[in-house]
Design a protein around this motif. Structure first.
Motif: not given
Ligand code: NAP
Length: 420
Positions: A100-119
């Protein structure tokens, strides 16, 4: 493989790679499938989708042994980590899963989890089928002309995430290098500047385009369109198009040809089993999708173009509540809806689970379970035609009955059971 805090279901079997083929799976009748419900509305749509997928699969005499794994907020509770090794290991070991979807807090200092998972899993193709379900409200006149599949590159372009914040030493170093050593001084204004780098490689492009062409050949599609902005960004987006045509010319036989070859050698007449590869500039493509929808079939795109185009195409066929997707790598597959975690609706049993269910449907097709996939599709279509729908669809229809997330799943399951 050993797992710290999740259980491998003891009764299920593993999906294996078919002997001698990196892209085909050997699928048992009771595969173990990892599932992440996700953040926000993921806690609503995840369980609802799981129940519907179970109903479709069980109606065709099979069973999925779900293995619940965690990422995002739920992972922080269990592991004190956003993306635990257990989760990555499960997707690696069991090969096919859904999230399901994962939240990426704006400007919270870490990059998207979705991007991390795909990479981290090298899921290099984000695949989004966009098709019209009968009875669905739409902002366009002829939504039924949309039947398209987007292949969006998932590992480079803006997803490479190479950028430096204005005012930092790194940004200044890059500015100096670009301005002075590369002679682009006139192209950057004075004062603070944020700088990003946009890598688009031959390797990344070719494997994505290959995947799109293979899909078109397997599914009897007529065209693959390379969507790029090569008129301005010649060496990144333009290269994407050039490498796409190279794959076309060098890796396939007579039945995969460029649009130029079609006109120069075949008078514009393509045989039924031929895939024609053409290209369109991205801004033109956005309006073509609205005005000449039926001419587009399979699209292959760098990351950012693919993001814009597939969301916009999704709006034509009912919106984010019904837009499914999947991420594919070599011998790996993770289905996921296009929408995000819509935090304002989290936990309200309100949003549409169709996008997650239809993402699961792509997964079933990937397993070769077309019969279960069809049952689920028909059951959703029936719910929409009966106008028993969630708020997002109800607000666009006259005289519809608004149902919640779990009730919509119940309606779909009833339809599956009565059609099976
Ligand atoms: P979003 O969560 O997709 O929500 C935007 C709007 O789309 C919602 O307000 C709602 O519109 C509609 N919507 C989304 N899901 C729906 C559903 N299942 N049923 C009905 N309507 C639905 O986008 P966002 O608000 O920009 O992003 C929220 C968070 O999700 C961010 O942290 C973002 O980074 C993350 N995100 C994650 C993924 C992913 O996990 N793959 C993808 C995109 C975004 P109305 O309010 O008009 O009803």
């Amino acid at each position: 493989m050993s797992y710290d805090r999740v259980e491998v279901p003891s009764s299920g079997e593993r999906i294996e790679l078919a002997a001698g083929d990196e892209s085909e799976f050997d699928v048992p009748e009771n595969p173990i499938v990892p599932i992440i419900y996700g953040d926000g509305v993921g806690t609503d749509v995840g369980p609802a989708a799981r129940r519907v997928l179970d109903a479709g699969v069980e109606a065709t005499g099979r069973e999925i042994e779900w293995m619940r794994v965690y990422a995002g907020a739920s992972a922080r509770e269990e592991y004190d980590s956003n993306l635990p090794d257990d989760t990555l290991d499960a997707f690696r070991e069991f090969k096919v899963g859904i999230k399901g979807p994962l939240t990426t807090p704006v400007g919270a200092g870490y990059r998207s989890l979705n991007v991390a998972l795909r990479q981290r899993l090298d899921l290099y193709a984000n695949v989004r089928p966009t098709y019209y379900i009968d009875g669905m409200p739409s902002p366009v006149e002829s939504p039924e002309t949309m039947d398209m599949v987007s292949f969006r590159e998932n590992t480079e372009d803006v997803y490479a995430g190479i950028e430096w914040e204005a005012g930092t030493e790194e940004a200044e170093q890059v500015r100096e290098f670009v301005a002075e050593e590369m002679n682009f001084g006139d192209s950057i204004h004075d004062g603070p500047v944020g700088i990003g780098v946009k890598p688009i490689s031959e390797f990344g492009t070719k494997r994505l385009v290959r995947r799109a062409i293979d899909y078109a050949l397997e599914r009897g599609r007529d065209t693959v369109t390379l969507v790029h902005k090569g008129n301005i960004m010649k060496f990144t987006e333009g290269a994407f198009s050039d490498w796409g045509y190279e794959v076309t010319a060098e890796e396939y036989g007579e039945n995969v040809i460029s649009e130029d070859t079609l006109w120069e050698e075949r008078d514009g007449e393509a045989a039924d089993d031929t895939v024609v590869v053409n290209d369109r500039i991205a801004d033109n493509m956005l309006q073509q999708l609205l005005t000449r929808t039926d001419q587009y079939d399979v699209l292959a795109m760098p990351n950012l173009n693919g993001d814009y185009l597939s969301d916009s195409a999704g709006a034509q066929i009912g919106g984010l509540g019904v837009a499914p997707g999947a991420n594919m790598g070599d011998g790996r597959f993770v289905a996921e809806p296009v929408h995000g975690s819509a935090p304002k609706y989290a936990g309200q049993d309100k949003v549409n689970p169709s996008a997650m269910i239809l993402s699961g449907r792509i997964m079933l097709e990937h397993l070769g379970w077309e019969d279960a996939s069809e049952l689920i599709y028909d059951a959703i279509e029936e719910a929409v035609l009966d106008k028993r729908v969630t708020y997002d669809i109800e607000r666009q229809l006259d005289d519809a009955e608004r149902v919640g997330t779990s009730e919509f799943a119940d309606v779909v399951i009833e339809n599956i059971e009565s059609n099976a």
